[in-house]
Design a protein around this motif. Structure first.
Motif, mmCIF file in Angstrom:
data_model
loop_
_atom_site.group_PDB
_atom_site.id
_atom_site.type_symbol
_atom_site.label_atom_id
_atom_site.label_comp_id
_atom_site.label_asym_id
_atom_site.label_seq_id
_atom_site.Cartn_x
_atom_site.Cartn_y
_atom_site.Cartn_z
ATOM 1 N N ASN A 36 44.654 25.216 -0.990
ATOM 2 C CA ASN A 36 44.968 25.163 0.442
ATOM 3 C C ASN A 36 46.471 25.118 0.671
ATOM 4 O O ASN A 36 46.987 25.762 1.585
ATOM 5 C CB ASN A 36 44.289 23.963 1.094
ATOM 6 N N LYS A 37 47.186 24.377 -0.155
ATOM 7 C CA LYS A 37 48.648 24.318 -0.021
ATOM 8 C C LYS A 37 49.285 25.659 -0.375
ATOM 9 O O LYS A 37 50.204 26.115 0.292
ATOM 10 C CB LYS A 37 49.216 23.208 -0.898
ATOM 11 N N VAL A 38 48.789 26.303 -1.420
ATOM 12 C CA VAL A 38 49.317 27.603 -1.829
ATOM 13 C C VAL A 38 49.073 28.634 -0.725
ATOM 14 O O VAL A 38 49.947 29.447 -0.415
ATOM 15 C CB VAL A 38 48.687 28.049 -3.168
ATOM 16 N N LYS A 39 47.890 28.583 -0.096
ATOM 17 C CA LYS A 39 47.590 29.512 0.990
ATOM 18 C C LYS A 39 48.565 29.343 2.152
ATOM 19 O O LYS A 39 49.008 30.328 2.742
ATOM 20 C CB LYS A 39 46.162 29.318 1.487
ATOM 21 N N VAL A 49 55.290 32.969 3.662
ATOM 22 C CA VAL A 49 56.049 34.009 2.955
ATOM 23 C C VAL A 49 55.693 35.374 3.531
ATOM 24 O O VAL A 49 56.572 36.208 3.775
ATOM 25 C CB VAL A 49 55.771 33.954 1.432
ATOM 26 N N TRP A 50 54.404 35.626 3.769
ATOM 27 C CA TRP A 50 53.972 36.895 4.336
ATOM 28 C C TRP A 50 54.568 37.108 5.728
ATOM 29 O O TRP A 50 55.048 38.187 6.056
ATOM 30 C CB TRP A 50 52.446 36.939 4.398
#
Length: 88
Positions: free
Chosen positions: A50-53, A59-60
């Motif tokens: 969830n944190k990476v998402k 970033v996107w």
């Protein structure tokens, strides 16, 4: 039902304590101390993903903003180059 925080006795129909506002019903989560190692690992993976998402989403967004800005500037330069206008 008795409130675990302030020990007030509430109706069984209530989900929030009448005195302190504490939620009387919690979703069925098991305390970490009672989980097996596999359950803890699965929970940690889920939390980390969830944190990476969230980071990848930002970033996107930044990349999209940079790309759109580049194309807008390129369009402005292209449009004004035929008019004899010097920007720089």
């Amino acid at each position: 039902m008795k409130c675990p925080r302030c020990k007030t006795v509430n109706d069984n129909k209530r989900t929030i304590c009448t005195k302190c506002g504490y939620y009387l019903y919690r979703n069925s989560t098991t305390p970490r101390s009672m989980m097996t190692k596999a359950e803890i690992a699965a929970l940690d993976r889920k939390l980390m993903w969830n944190k990476v998402k969230k980071v990848l989403t930002w970033v996107w967004r930044i990349l999209v903003i940079l790309a759109v800005t580049y194309w807008i500037i390129a369009l402005i330069v292209f449009a004004t180059s035929g008019l004899g206008v010097k920007l720089f």
